[in-house]
Design an enzyme around this catalytic site. Sequence first.
Site, PDB file in Angstrom:
ATOM      1  N   TYR A 200     -36.923  31.124  53.505  1.00 52.11           N
ATOM      2  CA  TYR A 200     -37.592  29.948  52.873  1.00 52.11           C
ATOM      3  C   TYR A 200     -38.558  30.780  51.938  1.00 52.11           C
ATOM      4  CZ  TYR A 200     -41.303  26.492  52.108  1.00 52.11           C
ATOM      5  OH  TYR A 200     -42.213  25.835  51.389  1.00 52.11           O
TER       6      TYR A 200
ATOM      7  N   LYS B 282     -51.403  33.377  50.928  1.00 53.93           N
ATOM      8  CA  LYS B 282     -51.919  32.882  52.211  1.00 53.93           C
ATOM      9  C   LYS B 282     -53.114  33.788  52.770  1.00 53.93           C
ATOM     10  CE  LYS B 282     -47.809  30.441  53.923  1.00 53.93           C
ATOM     11  NZ  LYS B 282     -48.317  29.076  53.971  1.00 53.93           N
TER      12      LYS B 282
ATOM     13  N   ASP C  75     -40.744  38.821  50.126  1.00 51.97           N
ATOM     14  CA  ASP C  75     -41.855  37.668  50.179  1.00 51.97           C
ATOM     15  C   ASP C  75     -42.558  37.945  51.541  1.00 51.97           C
ATOM     16  OD1 ASP C  75     -42.979  35.278  50.689  1.00 51.97           O
ATOM     17  OD2 ASP C  75     -41.194  34.169  50.467  1.00 51.97           O
TER      18      ASP C  75
ATOM     19  N   TYR D 212     -44.839  17.083  53.840  1.00 49.93           N
ATOM     20  CA  TYR D 212     -44.005  17.456  54.956  1.00 49.93           C
ATOM     21  C   TYR D 212     -44.109  16.247  56.178  1.00 49.93           C
ATOM     22  CZ  TYR D 212     -42.885  21.872  53.180  1.00 49.93           C
ATOM     23  OH  TYR D 212     -42.353  22.765  52.422  1.00 49.93           O
TER      24      TYR D 212
END
Length: 448
Positions: free
Chosen positions: A148, A283, A254, A18
């Site tokens: 996303y 995560k 998600d 990114y």
Amino acid sequence: MDRKSLLLKDLRHSWHPYTQMSTLATEPPMLIDRAEGLFLFDAEGNRYYDAISSWWCVVHGHGHPGIREAVARQMERLDHVLFAGVTHEPAVRLASRLAAIAPEGLSRVFFSDNGSTAVEVALKMSLQCWRNLGREERTGFVCLDHGYHGDTTGCMSVSGVEAFLRAFRPILFSARRVPAPYCYRCPAGRTYPECGVSCVDALGDALREGGETIAAVILEPLLLGAGGMIVYPPEYLFRAAALARERGVHLILDEVATGFGRTGTMFACEQAGVSPDFLCLSKGLTGGTMPLAATLTTAEVYNSFLGSPDSGKTFYHGHTYTANPVGCAAALASLDLFEEGRLVEHVARLAPRLAEGVRELAGLPMVGDVRGIGMVAALELVRDKDSKEPLPGTAPPFRDIRHEGLRRGLFLRPLGNVVYLFLPPAVTRDPLDDILDRFGATLRKVLR
């Protein structure tokens, strides 16, 4: 190797995610030397609050001794072994504990490496489940236009953030995208709660239009992360789950970013009283210390894969580091810390202070919307508050906010036209007040 030499080698060989690499020639990346607790330390000894939890994964702070010790003990015993036809104690214990704390009905755990793989597993499991049940027509997915779910091909196909997709459309499969429950930019111009969450009707329409071809609906519960830290009402998730049930399709949630206490409950979907068919986790699973992910599903889905070796029902998917013992040990230690520190309750108590602190910034120029949930708070910047025209993410104020934040000991990374805090759930009151003071001072200096 000194700082200058390291950065020269980085610019010669590294390719950062990114990041427009051409900009690093004039503005080199930060060289982080170490981390401890809430702080990152650069190579010159400067200290910064890690205000975005190192891409939303740090839970207990950096370098927690409980996790470090668990990892060291596991390294002495078993560092890695394949998980195909083999098992080991850390994986068995972790799968059992995840099933115990997960929403009702999620009794099976498939391990992988990261958030994207956790979602890819769910997408593939849903497709093959329907195939195994003789419903091969069910191949479609419904998703949100600001959603996303990761950067692998399947995940991108069910995401809706254009910047992440435009270069890769030739390899993506089609999915039905519906408007996100984006209250600040409601397409109908309505206001919550008077709107009755009518935006969910678009999801119902997509499910009806897709009919028997739809395999699953995929959503990020309550918080659309990379789509702009968009917080939406639990009622939307509750009604979306009801629509999925009504149409007989799978619900994939998600929780890669929202899981493990971020939103004030262990999993965000608990706030809507929803239990999905698939729950995707990563995560914070290891407290933000080791790569590990898990996809949880139901006995019903699992049973659809059972058959003889030549039945064609086997799930042919796996990763080299599936259920890595060291990662599992880190996750088990993290879950211990949740229990010992009653961390979920702690977040619920502290969240109002974070919300109050960022609301004080609502009157600043260019601040169009202030929103948040749990340990997440975001400000959306606009050119004009009346028209809500977004301020481009490449505009100078975002660079200035990042630089001013660093000057004040605060590591920030704006997301499009959104400036946000994504704090470790273990943050306590005094550091939170300090972070809010620095954050407020940063925005006041730049935006005024």
